[in-house]
Design an enzyme around this catalytic site. Structure first.
Site, short mmCIF file in Angstrom:
data_model
loop_
_atom_site.label_atom_id
_atom_site.label_comp_id
_atom_site.label_asym_id
_atom_site.label_seq_id
_atom_site.Cartn_x
_atom_site.Cartn_y
_atom_site.Cartn_z
N CYS A 155 4.65 -1.23 -5.10
CA CYS A 155 3.63 -1.86 -4.39
C CYS A 155 4.24 -2.22 -2.98
O CYS A 155 3.55 -2.31 -2.12
CB CYS A 155 3.12 -2.94 -5.13
N ASP A 156 5.63 -2.33 -2.70
CA ASP A 156 6.08 -2.69 -1.44
C ASP A 156 5.78 -1.61 -0.49
O ASP A 156 5.52 -1.72 0.65
CB ASP A 156 7.81 -2.64 -1.49
#
Length: 418
Positions: free
Chosen positions: A195-196
């Site tokens: 998700c980063d």
């Protein structure tokens, strides 16, 4: 190529900022004694006097100046990973993204000069890994530099790299399968399988479309963003798993594990995407709906002390503060109010509470504490832990909160979209 007058050594930049280059030994700070204890940080703090816009920006400059001085001296926190020293990597890239927001609001020229000099010293190149989102983050600072005097040459290497990606789109599976030590990154890193990545890469693609008029970059970013979201977003909670390894993992009380900073990357990334996505874009309403869903979920799990838990659904009682996730959340919430997506009456108190928490994370010398070290999951940290990307999150939060103070009592204004 003729060198621009703003290309200076780090030593010159620090002198320009009015900072002396302190010997390395003096910049290596011992652990802070008397840091807040679990008991002291567990409850709601006493109400603080609201800060003016000028006071907020002054604190932001103090934190930025400390970080610039540390970089100038070649210093990183002992718990930083090796990639903290990479001037094209995500760790410094996240700081540059926060710093460019400060440069837009500060009366001091050193932040602009610093960004310009770093871009030129990087030869405006991205990181070495073509597809890896972490190596695209610095491109957002190059786009800023291009708008502020560096010109088209600041975008040429990034455009060349992104054109190569478009010509050879990745087809890796999103499943996060770790490889043996020394064998390289997981194969899914060719896509945005953690998700980063949604902070690091898509804002650069989307803004590049706005600058060049080429819609292909936005089309690619939107397709990959929604593919990653379909895979990583837990629709029951409105939060993102960090990657597929966490689908079935649970916390001490059986709760799903949603990492604070990981969701902070996504939430701040959404704000940055929406900043550059045209209002007429057919996907804009979908992005806005996701942003609002996350915002509503996030304020429901904010702790009484203003911070967010490192594990968002973990037990907040007795948990330590954590400033990097909190910084990204405060930024996103304040940005949402400023741009008319969030109700000031409902969300403003959460911004105020979070900002007060962030101010308590700043040491007397401007060092930002309570930043969880580089990781991929919730972990413990201390008041002495400071990381470069955490400063980027703080600067994003500070500048967005300052914007809300620009005209006290006025209705939030919507910034013009390109």
């Amino acid at each position: 190529m003729r060198r621009k007058p703003y290309l200076r050594s780090f030593a010159s930049l620090v002198a320009l900022a009015g900072l002396a280059i302190t010997p390395v030994a003096a910049l290596s700070e011992p652990a802070v004694t008397g840091a807040p204890t679990l008991a002291k940080s567990a409850g709601a703090p006493p109400a603080a006097r609201p800060m003016t816009r000028a006071e907020i920006l002054l604190l932001a400059e103090k934190v930025a100046d400390h970080q610039i001085a540390m970089l100038a001296a070649g210093q990183v926190h002992p718990r930083n990973a090796a990639d903290s020293t990479d001037p094209r990597g995500w760790v410094q890239g996240a700081f540059f993204i926060g710093l460019m927001h400060l440069a837009d609001r500060s009366q001091s020229p050193q932040y602009r000069d610093f960004l310009m000099a770093r871009g030129e010293s990087n030869r405006w190149e991205l990181g070495r890994r073509l597809y890896h989102a972490d190596d695209h983050a610095v491109g957002q600072a190059y786009l800023w530099a291009s708008r502020h005097g560096a010109g088209p040459e600041a975008l040429a290497p990034m455009r060349k790299a992104f054109d190569l990606i478009l010509a050879n789109p990745p087809h890796a599976d999103f499943a996060f399968i770790e490889r043996p030590a020394g064998a390289g990154d997981p194969l899914c890193f060719d896509r945005w399988c953690w998700c980063d990545a949604l902070f690091m890469s898509p804002p650069a693609f989307i803004e590049l479309s706005q600058v060049t008029g080429d819609p292909r970059y936005t089309a690619f970013a939107k397709a990959e963003f929604w593919a990653a979201t379909d895979y990583l977003l837990d629709t029951d909670s409105g939060l993102y798993f960090r990657d597929s390894r966490f689908f079935d993992r649970r916390g001490e009380n059986g709760e799903k594990i949603f990492w604070s900073r990981g969701n902070g990357w996504v939430f701040a990334g959404l704000a940055n995407i929406l900043t550059h996505l045209p209002k007429a874009d057919p996907d804009r309403a979908k992005f806005e709906a996701l942003f609002k869903t996350m915002a509503a979920r996030l304020i429901s799990v904010q702790k009484p002390d203003g911070y967010w838990n490192s594990s968002l659904l973990g037990d907040p009682k007795g948990s330590l503060p954590e400033s990097s996730g909190t910084g990204f959340f405060v930024y996103g919430l304040a940005w949402g109010i400023e741009n008319g997506l969030l109700d000031p009456a409902a969300y403003g108190p959460h911004v105020d509470l979070g900002w007060q928490a962030l101010t308590r994370s700043v040491h007397d010398n401007g060092k930002l504490g309570w930043v969880q070290p580089i990781s991929d999951r919730p972990e413990l940290n201390t008041f002495d832990d400071s990381q470069i990307y955490g400063v980027g999150a703080f600067l994003l939060a500070a500048t967005a909160v300052a914007d809300l103070q620009e005209k006290p009592g006025a209705q939030p204004k919507t910034r013009r979209k390109r």
